[in-house]
Design a protein around this motif. Structure first.
Motif, PDB file in Angstrom:
ATOM      1  N   ASP A  80      11.591  22.928  58.105  1.00  0.00           N
ATOM      2  CA  ASP A  80      12.367  24.127  58.395  1.00  0.00           C
ATOM      3  C   ASP A  80      13.382  24.309  57.260  1.00  0.00           C
ATOM      4  O   ASP A  80      14.205  23.428  57.006  1.00  0.00           O
ATOM      5  CB  ASP A  80      13.078  23.927  59.736  1.00  0.00           C
ATOM      6  N   GLU A  81      13.291  25.448  56.595  1.00  0.00           N
ATOM      7  CA  GLU A  81      14.103  25.639  55.381  1.00  0.00           C
ATOM      8  C   GLU A  81      15.527  26.087  55.651  1.00  0.00           C
ATOM      9  O   GLU A  81      16.307  26.275  54.719  1.00  0.00           O
ATOM     10  CB  GLU A  81      13.405  26.637  54.443  1.00  0.00           C
ATOM     11  N   ARG A  82      15.860  26.272  56.926  1.00  0.00           N
ATOM     12  CA  ARG A  82      17.249  26.654  57.203  1.00  0.00           C
ATOM     13  C   ARG A  82      18.196  25.480  57.042  1.00  0.00           C
ATOM     14  O   ARG A  82      19.405  25.653  56.982  1.00  0.00           O
ATOM     15  CB  ARG A  82      17.363  27.232  58.621  1.00  0.00           C
ATOM     16  N   GLY A  83      17.625  24.268  57.011  1.00  0.00           N
ATOM     17  CA  GLY A  83      18.467  23.095  56.788  1.00  0.00           C
ATOM     18  C   GLY A  83      19.204  22.623  58.022  1.00  0.00           C
ATOM     19  O   GLY A  83      20.016  21.696  57.944  1.00  0.00           O
ATOM     20  N   THR A  84      18.926  23.215  59.179  1.00  0.00           N
ATOM     21  CA  THR A  84      19.682  22.877  60.395  1.00  0.00           C
ATOM     22  C   THR A  84      18.898  21.942  61.325  1.00  0.00           C
ATOM     23  O   THR A  84      19.417  21.517  62.349  1.00  0.00           O
ATOM     24  CB  THR A  84      20.007  24.162  61.190  1.00  0.00           C
ATOM     25  N   ILE A  94      12.256  34.694  47.710  1.00  0.00           N
ATOM     26  CA  ILE A  94      12.088  33.301  48.119  1.00  0.00           C
ATOM     27  C   ILE A  94      13.105  32.978  49.205  1.00  0.00           C
ATOM     28  O   ILE A  94      14.275  33.351  49.103  1.00  0.00           O
ATOM     29  CB  ILE A  94      12.234  32.386  46.889  1.00  0.00           C
ATOM     30  N   ARG A  95      12.625  32.331  50.275  1.00  0.00           N
ATOM     31  CA  ARG A  95      13.470  32.034  51.429  1.00  0.00           C
ATOM     32  C   ARG A  95      14.633  31.113  51.074  1.00  0.00           C
ATOM     33  O   ARG A  95      15.776  31.361  51.461  1.00  0.00           O
ATOM     34  CB  ARG A  95      12.599  31.369  52.507  1.00  0.00           C
ATOM     35  N   ASN A  96      14.334  30.041  50.368  1.00  0.00           N
ATOM     36  CA  ASN A  96      15.379  29.067  50.053  1.00  0.00           C
ATOM     37  C   ASN A  96      15.056  28.440  48.712  1.00  0.00           C
ATOM     38  O   ASN A  96      14.245  27.525  48.608  1.00  0.00           O
ATOM     39  CB  ASN A  96      15.458  27.998  51.158  1.00  0.00           C
ATOM     40  N   SER A  97      15.719  28.947  47.675  1.00  0.00           N
ATOM     41  CA  SER A  97      15.325  28.511  46.330  1.00  0.00           C
ATOM     42  C   SER A  97      15.715  27.061  46.069  1.00  0.00           C
ATOM     43  O   SER A  97      15.084  26.393  45.255  1.00  0.00           O
ATOM     44  CB  SER A  97      15.904  29.441  45.264  1.00  0.00           C
ATOM     45  N   SER A  98      16.716  26.532  46.776  1.00  0.00           N
ATOM     46  CA  SER A  98      17.043  25.120  46.527  1.00  0.00           C
ATOM     47  C   SER A  98      15.959  24.210  47.119  1.00  0.00           C
ATOM     48  O   SER A  98      15.673  23.139  46.572  1.00  0.00           O
ATOM     49  CB  SER A  98      18.436  24.760  47.040  1.00  0.00           C
ATOM     50  N   TYR A  99      15.349  24.649  48.208  1.00  0.00           N
ATOM     51  CA  TYR A  99      14.227  23.897  48.790  1.00  0.00           C
ATOM     52  C   TYR A  99      13.064  23.854  47.792  1.00  0.00           C
ATOM     53  O   TYR A  99      12.488  22.807  47.524  1.00  0.00           O
ATOM     54  CB  TYR A  99      13.818  24.593  50.083  1.00  0.00           C
TER      55      TYR A  99
HETATM   56  C1  LIG Z   1      18.449  25.950  52.024  1.00  0.00           C
HETATM   57  O1  LIG Z   1      18.300  24.567  52.262  1.00  0.00           O
HETATM   58  C2  LIG Z   1      19.509  23.831  52.132  1.00  0.00           C
HETATM   59  C3  LIG Z   1      19.166  22.379  52.220  1.00  0.00           C
HETATM   60  O2  LIG Z   1      18.359  22.098  53.301  1.00  0.00           O
HETATM   61  C4  LIG Z   1      20.497  24.289  53.188  1.00  0.00           C
HETATM   62  O3  LIG Z   1      21.689  23.559  53.060  1.00  0.00           O
HETATM   63  C5  LIG Z   1      20.743  25.760  53.003  1.00  0.00           C
HETATM   64  O4  LIG Z   1      21.606  26.238  54.007  1.00  0.00           O
HETATM   65  C6  LIG Z   1      19.427  26.528  53.036  1.00  0.00           C
HETATM   66  N1  LIG Z   1      19.678  27.928  52.692  1.00  0.00           N
HETATM   67  C7  LIG Z   1      19.199  28.926  53.415  1.00  0.00           C
HETATM   68  C8  LIG Z   1      19.461  30.281  52.871  1.00  0.00           C
HETATM   69  O5  LIG Z   1      18.583  28.770  54.460  1.00  0.00           O
END
Ligand SMILES: *[C@@H]1O[C@H](CO)[C@@H](O)[C@H](O)[C@H]1NC(C)=O
Ligand SMILES: *[C@@H]1O[C@H](CO)[C@@H](O)[C@H](O)[C@H]1NC(C)=O
Ligand SMILES: *[C@@H]1O[C@H](CO)[C@@H](O)[C@H](O)[C@H]1NC(C)=O
Ligand SMILES: *[C@@H]1O[C@H](CO)[C@@H](O)[C@H](O)[C@H]1NC(C)=O
Ligand SMILES: *[C@@H]1O[C@H](CO)[C@@H](O)[C@H](O)[C@H]1NC(C)=O
Length: 535
Positions: A319-323, A377-382
């Motif tokens: 899950d790319e939200r990181g939560t 892109i949903r989460n570029s750091s991912y």
């Molecule tokens: C992207 O992933 C990082 C690490 O899991 C998280 O901290 C961040 O909140 C996420 N960003 C979004 C936009 O979901």
């Protein structure tokens, strides 16, 4: 050369480096082979499969996202995101059910009442709307080929729809919707169709076997027949076999090899998610859970690399939200093992949303690389973190370079690099890592030129480099159950661990969460020494 401005020189160098990376070469006209545990091209050079899943097995019978973007744009973006390959799914009924295969894209979407998606397809992919669904599938293959994306055709399910459950009648040979003979007819048709597409380099015979009918004898009988069927129709493709319990368990291969009439084409696949272990990651100490799960995965599938077969980890992701704590902790452990074993893979997943999933229109996919409306892109750091896995660490066929280590940090997907003036140790892309060596005395040294050794001076201080492996703070052990804390005895006598702080500086800190606590996450202190033999 000397008269060129510096900038041009650098551009030239980086262009040369770019094009000399093996997996970025055009691959469309290539056959691939299994050579021991590596997938290689015709010259014996490793081609690491860095794939992403792109589903086309749901009820609309069309690859997801074509209502949002042109197929060519999606294919190009897959390359731009660093992937060289797609695991493109298909339902068995696509090749074998003539009624269903006769539907045009328009009819298929109209039948399901998906008029908004249909309008989107009409504007983004107008050439598809009057094609029969099989022709639309081929058109997606063409777009991928035009963008030099390799494809693995994956028979995901029989009846079009969301996959998978224990009781959906699609789980194992003999289930209500899984007749082995019909399955082989479908494999034959798809393998034959794929002879027209040089970018189709593999076929995944059946996704996620499961349910009460699973048994070893039926697995050998039908998987071997299926593999022979595919090979007879299309000897160019890799034949990829999956295991039991949602493709998590191939342990039965430990004492009974697959018997096929052909060689150099056999690959195994496995799936590994955070939820494979239910909620174990968040309810246990991550060092302990990572150790236990890594052992299990080793026993169930990764042992195959040691037996000389390629292993394609064809579904994993988070899950790319990181939560989602469970997913986050799993991913830290996954990254360590994925870098260490350097396996071929397909990320779950590409799509930001579905046309229709389990009866609901427009379901968002939080594991998807694209965002909900496919506009970015949903989460570029991912994605940045995963990108370390897209390049091979090891493998045959490159220039002869002495094997060495890099010090990999799974939480960030980066490696320890040396910065000079002033000397600091920071995290950065692994491709820029100098070669480290792990000496018999447990020092970690940079041996090019005058040797320098990773050194802990004291708590709360940045890690540094010493000039002698006998100085205090230069002996390092991998401690905790995960064996991922790099620990030393600092000059002041304290036991310390390497850690990373927000600005990516490598620090010396108190070791944290070594055992038992479940609320504590040690991942900033996790490192793994990864072997590298650059291609
Ligand atoms: C992207 O992933 C990082 C690490 O899991 C998280 O901290 C961040 O909140 C996420 N960003 C979004 C936009 O979901
Ligand atoms: C073929 O597809 C049609 C349309 O979805 C469906 O009604 C029918 O049951 C399918 N036939 C088989 C044999 O699965
Ligand atoms: C492998 O398959 C071939 C052809 O079906 C058969 O002749 C041979 O006995 C099999 N070998 C083993 C070890 O089962
Ligand atoms: C893995 O296999 C080894 C040897 O067969 C066994 O001792 C060990 O308990 C297994 N570990 C797990 C986690 O299944
Ligand atoms: C990062 O933090 C360390 C420790 O506080 C400090 O020594 C270093 O100067 C910082 N680096 C940057 C680039 O801010």
């Amino acid at each position: 050369m000397g008269t060129l401005p510096k900038l041009h020189f650098l551009l030239l160098i980086s262009t040369v480096l770019f094009f000399s990376m093996p997996q970025l070469k055009p691959v469309v006209a290539q056959k691939l082979y299994a050579n021991s545990r590596w997938i290689v091209d015709g010259d014996g050079r490793r081609v690491k499969l860095a794939c992403v899943n792109w589903p086309a097995h749901l009820q609309p019978l069309l690859a997801e996202g074509l209502s949002k973007l042109p197929a060519d744009t999606i294919a190009r973006k897959i390359r731009e995101m660093g992937f060289n390959c797609v695991r493109l799914t298909w339902p068995l009924e696509l090749p074998i059910n003539e009624t269903l295969a006769s539907f045009t894209v328009t009819q298929s979407f109209q039948n399901l009442g998906l008029l908004e998606s249909l309008a989107g397809i009409k504007s983004n992919n107008p050439s598809l709307i009057n094609l029969p669904v099989m022709e639309a599938y081929k058109s997606v293959l063409t777009s991928l080929r035009n963008n030099q994306v390799m494809v693995i055709l994956d028979n995901h399910i029989t009846t079009p729809g969301w996959c998978c459950s224990e009781k959906d009648g699609n789980g194992f040979f003999g289930d209500a919707y899984f007749n082995p003979q019909v399955w082989m007819q479908g494999l034959h048709k798809m393998a034959t169709m794929a002879t027209g597409f040089s970018n189709v380099i593999g076929m995944s015979l059946r996704n996620e076997l499961r349910g009460p009918r699973q048994n070893v004898d039926a697995w050998y009988k039908y998987m071997q027949q299926g593999a022979e069927t595919v090979h007879a129709a299309n000897p160019d493709v890799l034949v990829i076999l999956s295991g039991f319990n949602f493709d998590t368990d191939l342990s039965f291969l430990q004492n009974r090899p697959v018997n096929l009439s052909f060689t150099k084409k056999l690959v195994f696949e496995m799936h590994w998610y955070g939820f494979t272990e239910k909620k174990a990651w968040q309810s246990g100490n991550p060092n302990d859970v990572c150790k236990a799960v890594s052992n299990k995965v080793m026993n169930q599938s990764v042992f195959l690399l040691g037996q000389g077969y390629p292993l394609f980890v064809s579904e994993f992701g988070a899950d790319e939200r990181g939560t989602n704590v469970n997913d986050n902790r799993y991913m830290n452990c996954f990254m360590a093992m994925a870098a260490e074993f350097d396996w071929d893979f397909a990320l779950w997943t590409l799509q930001g949303s579905y046309y229709l999933r389990e009866g609901v229109v427009g379901v968002e996919e939080f594991y998807g690389l694209f965002n909900n409306d496919w506009s970015g892109i949903r989460n570029s750091s991912y994605l940045r973190r995963l990108s370390v896995l897209q390049l091979p660490f090891q493998g045959p066929g490159g220039r002869q370079t002495v094997a060495h280590k890099v010090i990999f940090h799974p939480l960030t997907g980066l490696c320890i690099l040396r910065r000079t003036r002033p000397t600091r140790l920071v995290l950065g892309p692994c491709i820029y890592s100098e070669p480290w060596s792990h000496t018999p005395q447990n020092a970690l040294g940079l041996m090019a030129g005058k040797p320098l050794y990773l050194r802990a001076v004291g708590l709360g201080r940045p890690a540094t480099l010493g000039t002698s492996p006998t100085e205090p703070g230069t002996k390092w052990e991998m401690i905790s159950a995960s064996e991922m804390h790099l620990s030393s005895m600092a000059e002041d006598g304290s036991t310390v661990c390497l850690d990373v702080i927000a600005n990516n500086t490598v620090m010396v800190e108190a070791c944290k969460c070594l055992s038992s606590e479940s609320s504590c996450d040690p991942a900033s202190q996790w490192f793994r020494l990864v072997d590298r033999t650059p291609l």
